[in-house]
Enzyme design. Structure first.
Site, short mmCIF file in Angstrom:
data_model
loop_
_atom_site.label_atom_id
_atom_site.label_comp_id
_atom_site.label_asym_id
_atom_site.label_seq_id
_atom_site.Cartn_x
_atom_site.Cartn_y
_atom_site.Cartn_z
N HIS A 173 9.58 42.32 -0.77
CA HIS A 173 10.48 41.62 0.15
C HIS A 173 11.80 41.37 -0.56
O HIS A 173 12.26 40.23 -0.68
CB HIS A 173 9.83 40.35 0.67
CG HIS A 173 8.74 40.61 1.66
ND1 HIS A 173 9.00 40.88 2.99
CD2 HIS A 173 7.39 40.71 1.51
CE1 HIS A 173 7.86 41.11 3.63
NE2 HIS A 173 6.87 41.03 2.76
N ASP A 229 -3.15 44.79 3.98
CA ASP A 229 -2.11 43.93 4.56
C ASP A 229 -2.53 43.54 5.98
O ASP A 229 -1.70 43.37 6.86
CB ASP A 229 -0.75 44.65 4.57
CG ASP A 229 0.41 43.68 4.80
OD1 ASP A 229 0.25 42.48 4.55
OD2 ASP A 229 1.48 44.15 5.24
#
Length: 378
Positions: free
Chosen positions: A191, A269
């Site tokens: 991120h 995920d």
């Protein structure tokens, strides 16, 4: 003592056929034939795998690790066991600090409870905190209002945190990487809008991992190699791959396998929508919309997955050119090595008898935890 017979035993460097796997709570080894007074499990020609280890999973069967619910975590643990998973890191999102603290406490309880001899699900081996020390420009499905500057002391209060995602280019975050790495917390670059050079500085500071490679990070370009280029070119660094063929094009699977080898780690995920029908769910407090293998926010941003780890293994064999043992390693031995767990990840003498039996399509027919059957397909 127990023995699995008539199976294709998946070892770290080959598949053994014709022998039987002997075990009780731990693996004893492979023998030609079981002795007397041994309980027999017939694998019926299927693969016998080490239990899988999912180091990045947010939710399953309607539950989410960030909810801070012990019963929800139990549901996750029992659910993923049906996918051959015997160990996992419940993964929190960038939610509020108070919500994180609650979630960490409940995951700590799960870690303790899942050591009990009658536990019926995958064991929790720690917390993976995805954020909140990330870059708003690459937040993906994370809630921007909950993003915080790097604070190693906050995380170091919680010894159950073994992995975290951090954007090293943000003010103060490189020092946070260094402080966490010094205490044994796996700092993962993700991120992030970091340049190639900034990612390299993070790896030099102790980061040794990247969160869902290609997703929510600077891409590989020939004049700006970005985080992807830095991760692929650094032998110290392992890479997560969501091998659902949506997050990353399957045409790249063989290349990633060739470049990263034992540093390539399959993850899911997965969101709370995993194991459920298409529809509307939530992730980190935000609504997500699920259709097939795609999970998205209302604006189209990709938001996690519904991937099962055994499916990821199958996809690496089908699309990645991996042998069965290579693909299995990516979901068992490789993550075990990453987290310094030499008690799991392979069907080797002395390791825990965490075992899955899978057919040619990697559908799971039986899962054993410490030598006990905790799931059997009806």
């Amino acid at each position: 003592m127990k023995a699995i017979v008539n199976g294709k035993i998946v070892l770290p460097d080959h598949v053994e056929e014709g022998g039987c796997l002997l075990f009780d709570e731990k693996i004893h080894g492979i023998c030609d034939r079981p002795g007397e007074n041994v309980e027999i499990i017939d694998a019926r020609g299927m693969y016998v795998l080490p239990g899988l280890f999912d180091i990045h999973i947010h939710g399953y069967l309607g539950e989410d690790a960030s909810d801070g619910s012990f019963e929800g975590l139990r549901t996750m643990a029992e659910g993923v066991a049906q996918n051959g998973v015997t160990a996992f890191l419940p993964t929190t999102m960038t939610v509020s600090r108070a919500e994180l603290e609650t979630a960490f406490g409940q995951i700590r309880r799960l870690m303790q409870e899942s050591q009990n001899p009658d536990w019926r699900g995958a064991r929790a081996l720690g917390v993976n905190a995805e954020g909140p020390f990330i870059n708003p420009k690459k937040k993906g499905a994370q809630a921007e209002e909950n993003i915080l500057p790097g604070d190693a002391d906050f995380f170091l209060q919680y010894p159950e945190i073994v992995q975290t995602t951090i954007a090293p280019e943000m003010p103060g975050n490189l020092a946070c990487v260094r402080a966490l790495a010094e205490k044994g917390v796996l700092a993962s670059v993700g991120h992030t809008a970091a340049t190639f050079e900034e990612a390299g500085a993070a790896f030099d500071a102790g980061a040794r991992h990247t969160t869902h490679l290609f997703n929510a990070m600077t891409p590989l370009a020939h004049r700006a190699p970005g985080v992807v280029g830095a991760a692929l070119s650094d032998a110290r660094v392992s890479c997560e791959l969501i091998a659902d063929t949506f997050h990353v094009h399957s045409g790249l699977f063989p290349l990633l396998r060739e470049i990263k080898g034992e540093k390539l780690i399959l993850i899911t995920d997965c969101t709370r929508a995993g194991g459920r029908a298409d529809g509307q769910y939530t992730l980190g407090g935000q609504p997500i919309y699920v259709k097939g293998i795609e999970c998205r926010l209302a604006d189209g941003t990709i938001a996690g997955s519904v991937l099962k780890l055994n499916q990821a293994v199958a996809n690496m064999v089908r699309y990645g050119g991996a042998s069965v043992w290579e693909a299995v390693n990516m979901a068992s031995l490789n993550p075990a090595k990453l987290h310094h767990r030499d008690d799991i990840g392979a069907l080797l003498p002395g390791r825990r008898a965490d075992i899955a039996i899978a057919d040619a399509d990697f559908a799971i027919h039986r899962t054993l935890l410490g030598g006990r059957t905790i799931y059997e397909r009806g």
